[in-house]
Design a protein around this motif. Sequence first.
Motif, PDB file in Angstrom:
ATOM      1  N   LEU A  41      42.959  21.839  98.167  1.00 43.07           N
ATOM      2  CA  LEU A  41      43.259  20.662  98.876  1.00 43.07           C
ATOM      3  C   LEU A  41      42.278  19.980  99.782  1.00 43.07           C
ATOM      4  CD1 LEU A  41      47.062  21.423  99.792  1.00 43.07           C
ATOM      5  CD2 LEU A  41      46.235  19.820  97.913  1.00 43.07           C
ATOM      6  N   CYS A  42      41.761  20.973 100.679  1.00 44.49           N
ATOM      7  CA  CYS A  42      40.925  20.422 101.805  1.00 44.49           C
ATOM      8  C   CYS A  42      39.181  20.046 101.336  1.00 44.49           C
ATOM      9  CB  CYS A  42      41.053  21.326 103.115  1.00 44.49           C
ATOM     10  SG  CYS A  42      40.200  22.865 102.896  1.00 44.49           S
ATOM     11  N   ASP A  43      38.606  19.613 102.261  1.00 47.65           N
ATOM     12  CA  ASP A  43      36.970  19.394 102.014  1.00 47.65           C
ATOM     13  C   ASP A  43      36.299  20.663 102.569  1.00 47.65           C
ATOM     14  OD1 ASP A  43      36.843  16.726 100.980  1.00 47.65           O
ATOM     15  OD2 ASP A  43      38.150  16.202 102.630  1.00 47.65           O
ATOM     16  N   ARG A  44      36.879  21.372 103.511  1.00 49.84           N
ATOM     17  CA  ARG A  44      36.183  22.447 103.973  1.00 49.84           C
ATOM     18  C   ARG A  44      37.265  23.380 104.739  1.00 49.84           C
ATOM     19  NH1 ARG A  44      31.027  23.749 106.546  1.00 49.84           N
ATOM     20  NH2 ARG A  44      31.419  25.244 108.273  1.00 49.84           N
ATOM     21  N   LEU A  45      37.034  24.689 104.575  1.00 55.28           N
ATOM     22  CA  LEU A  45      38.143  25.631 104.952  1.00 55.28           C
ATOM     23  C   LEU A  45      37.324  26.738 105.757  1.00 55.28           C
ATOM     24  CD1 LEU A  45      41.304  26.337 104.954  1.00 55.28           C
ATOM     25  CD2 LEU A  45      40.258  28.395 103.657  1.00 55.28           C
ATOM     26  N   THR A  46      37.556  27.065 107.094  1.00 58.69           N
ATOM     27  CA  THR A  46      37.053  28.243 107.803  1.00 58.69           C
ATOM     28  C   THR A  46      38.173  29.104 108.351  1.00 58.69           C
ATOM     29  OG1 THR A  46      36.904  26.992 109.850  1.00 58.69           O
ATOM     30  CG2 THR A  46      34.965  26.894 108.436  1.00 58.69           C
ATOM     31  N   ALA A  47      37.641  30.394 108.135  1.00 62.97           N
ATOM     32  CA  ALA A  47      38.582  31.423 108.937  1.00 62.97           C
ATOM     33  C   ALA A  47      37.705  32.256 109.671  1.00 62.97           C
ATOM     34  CB  ALA A  47      39.544  32.070 107.712  1.00 62.97           C
ATOM     35  N   GLU A  48      38.079  32.624 110.615  1.00 66.05           N
ATOM     36  CA  GLU A  48      37.348  33.412 111.702  1.00 66.05           C
ATOM     37  C   GLU A  48      38.090  33.971 112.733  1.00 66.05           C
ATOM     38  OE1 GLU A  48      34.615  31.497 114.132  1.00 66.05           O
ATOM     39  OE2 GLU A  48      35.706  29.811 114.179  1.00 66.05           O
ATOM     40  N   ARG A  49      37.772  35.469 112.944  1.00 67.59           N
ATOM     41  CA  ARG A  49      38.311  36.162 114.232  1.00 67.59           C
ATOM     42  C   ARG A  49      37.921  35.362 115.541  1.00 67.59           C
ATOM     43  NH1 ARG A  49      36.864  40.448 110.354  1.00 67.59           N
ATOM     44  NH2 ARG A  49      38.592  41.359 109.495  1.00 67.59           N
ATOM     45  N   VAL A  50      39.059  35.511 116.228  1.00 63.84           N
ATOM     46  CA  VAL A  50      38.903  35.014 117.555  1.00 63.84           C
ATOM     47  C   VAL A  50      39.501  35.948 118.451  1.00 63.84           C
ATOM     48  CG1 VAL A  50      38.555  32.526 116.997  1.00 63.84           C
ATOM     49  CG2 VAL A  50      41.023  33.357 117.407  1.00 63.84           C
ATOM     50  N   PRO A  51      39.323  35.976 119.936  1.00 60.89           N
ATOM     51  CA  PRO A  51      39.995  37.110 120.662  1.00 60.89           C
ATOM     52  C   PRO A  51      41.413  37.267 120.718  1.00 60.89           C
ATOM     53  CG  PRO A  51      38.268  35.656 121.912  1.00 60.89           C
ATOM     54  CD  PRO A  51      38.565  35.128 120.619  1.00 60.89           C
ATOM     55  N   VAL A  52      42.080  36.222 120.247  1.00 61.95           N
ATOM     56  CA  VAL A  52      43.808  36.187 119.955  1.00 61.95           C
ATOM     57  C   VAL A  52      44.035  36.748 118.630  1.00 61.95           C
ATOM     58  CG1 VAL A  52      44.203  34.477 122.017  1.00 61.95           C
ATOM     59  CG2 VAL A  52      43.854  33.730 119.665  1.00 61.95           C
ATOM     60  N   GLY A  53      43.244  36.646 117.621  1.00 64.02           N
ATOM     61  CA  GLY A  53      43.436  37.282 116.265  1.00 64.02           C
ATOM     62  C   GLY A  53      42.570  36.440 115.468  1.00 64.02           C
ATOM     63  N   LYS A  54      43.032  35.303 114.981  1.00 60.07           N
ATOM     64  CA  LYS A  54      42.211  34.617 113.918  1.00 60.07           C
ATOM     65  C   LYS A  54      42.561  32.991 114.055  1.00 60.07           C
ATOM     66  CE  LYS A  54      44.927  35.081 109.733  1.00 60.07           C
ATOM     67  NZ  LYS A  54      45.955  36.149 110.165  1.00 60.07           N
ATOM     68  N   ARG A  55      41.565  32.062 113.441  1.00 60.43           N
ATOM     69  CA  ARG A  55      41.641  30.755 113.492  1.00 60.43           C
ATOM     70  C   ARG A  55      41.389  30.401 112.050  1.00 60.43           C
ATOM     71  NH1 ARG A  55      38.090  27.975 117.334  1.00 60.43           N
ATOM     72  NH2 ARG A  55      36.667  29.083 115.989  1.00 60.43           N
ATOM     73  N   ILE A  56      42.268  29.730 111.367  1.00 60.90           N
ATOM     74  CA  ILE A  56      42.110  29.094 110.197  1.00 60.90           C
ATOM     75  C   ILE A  56      42.152  27.504 110.235  1.00 60.90           C
ATOM     76  CG2 ILE A  56      42.884  29.163 107.824  1.00 60.90           C
ATOM     77  CD1 ILE A  56      44.033  31.744 108.160  1.00 60.90           C
ATOM     78  N   ARG A  57      41.084  27.020 109.824  1.00 63.38           N
ATOM     79  CA  ARG A  57      40.862  25.558 110.052  1.00 63.38           C
ATOM     80  C   ARG A  57      40.657  24.808 108.518  1.00 63.38           C
ATOM     81  NH1 ARG A  57      37.288  24.255 114.445  1.00 63.38           N
ATOM     82  NH2 ARG A  57      39.164  24.128 115.462  1.00 63.38           N
ATOM     83  N   ALA A  58      41.465  23.856 108.218  1.00 63.45           N
ATOM     84  CA  ALA A  58      41.281  23.136 106.969  1.00 63.45           C
ATOM     85  C   ALA A  58      40.849  21.711 107.655  1.00 63.45           C
ATOM     86  CB  ALA A  58      42.632  22.964 106.428  1.00 63.45           C
ATOM     87  N   GLU A  59      39.769  21.180 106.882  1.00 65.87           N
ATOM     88  CA  GLU A  59      39.282  19.893 107.230  1.00 65.87           C
ATOM     89  C   GLU A  59      39.299  18.990 106.210  1.00 65.87           C
ATOM     90  OE1 GLU A  59      35.245  20.065 109.130  1.00 65.87           O
ATOM     91  OE2 GLU A  59      35.991  22.154 110.144  1.00 65.87           O
ATOM     92  N   PHE A  60      39.936  17.614 106.445  1.00 59.38           N
ATOM     93  CA  PHE A  60      39.894  16.578 105.282  1.00 59.38           C
ATOM     94  C   PHE A  60      39.185  15.450 105.818  1.00 59.38           C
ATOM     95  CE2 PHE A  60      43.710  19.385 105.332  1.00 59.38           C
ATOM     96  CZ  PHE A  60      44.104  19.389 104.183  1.00 59.38           C
ATOM     97  N   GLN A  61      38.457  14.849 105.041  1.00 65.43           N
ATOM     98  CA  GLN A  61      37.568  13.614 105.341  1.00 65.43           C
ATOM     99  C   GLN A  61      38.634  12.492 104.709  1.00 65.43           C
ATOM    100  OE1 GLN A  61      34.596  13.238 106.663  1.00 65.43           O
ATOM    101  NE2 GLN A  61      34.800  15.365 107.163  1.00 65.43           N
ATOM    102  N   LEU A  62      38.648  11.537 105.409  1.00 69.93           N
ATOM    103  CA  LEU A  62      39.717  10.386 105.142  1.00 69.93           C
ATOM    104  C   LEU A  62      38.791   9.311 104.447  1.00 69.93           C
ATOM    105  CD1 LEU A  62      41.797  10.293 108.417  1.00 69.93           C
ATOM    106  CD2 LEU A  62      42.163  11.562 106.314  1.00 69.93           C
ATOM    107  N   SER A  63      39.620   8.152 103.700  1.00 69.15           N
ATOM    108  CA  SER A  63      39.069   7.194 103.092  1.00 69.15           C
ATOM    109  C   SER A  63      38.316   6.346 104.208  1.00 69.15           C
ATOM    110  CB  SER A  63      40.062   6.211 102.424  1.00 69.15           C
ATOM    111  OG  SER A  63      40.782   7.125 101.452  1.00 69.15           O
ATOM    112  N   SER A  64      37.360   5.792 103.802  1.00 70.76           N
ATOM    113  CA  SER A  64      36.611   4.677 104.693  1.00 70.76           C
ATOM    114  C   SER A  64      37.042   3.353 104.280  1.00 70.76           C
ATOM    115  CB  SER A  64      35.139   4.944 104.760  1.00 70.76           C
ATOM    116  OG  SER A  64      34.649   5.436 103.548  1.00 70.76           O
TER     117      SER A  64
END
Length: 151
Positions: A128-151
Amino acid sequence: MNEQVTSRPAGPPAPDRYPEVLHSAEVFAGEPGCIARARALADRFLVRLAAEWLAVFGERTRGDLMLAVSELVTNADRYSQGPYLLELEGTAERVSVTVYDSSAALPLFFAPDPTRPGGHGMEIVVALCDRLTAERVPVGKRIRAEFQLSS
């Protein structure tokens, strides 16, 4: 150094043209109805983004964003042992859906297999997304899905 998993593109995220973004966040503890509340938060966020930032996105993009919120929050609810944070950020050009949870275990990414019973959540989000990152952070993990919108 954080371990990180990134899906397409492999390079760094595109720089923002705007120094500020519209932001909304809420903490959930896995109580009944939390996934519906997360989707309602995302829906209100998208309404504000369209009104305040004049973001343009169609029903398909809205549906993709809402499904990504559902999948990411469901995974945090299912696999972490504590509260989790849903964070939404956006401009007229992009939206990011980020979930922080207390588990340091990075998600597993499987190749598409329609015969596999389960394990399709991250496969769906990646599609679904344009970019997905998953990484460990001090509290556990962070998962970020990025979407580019129409111009």
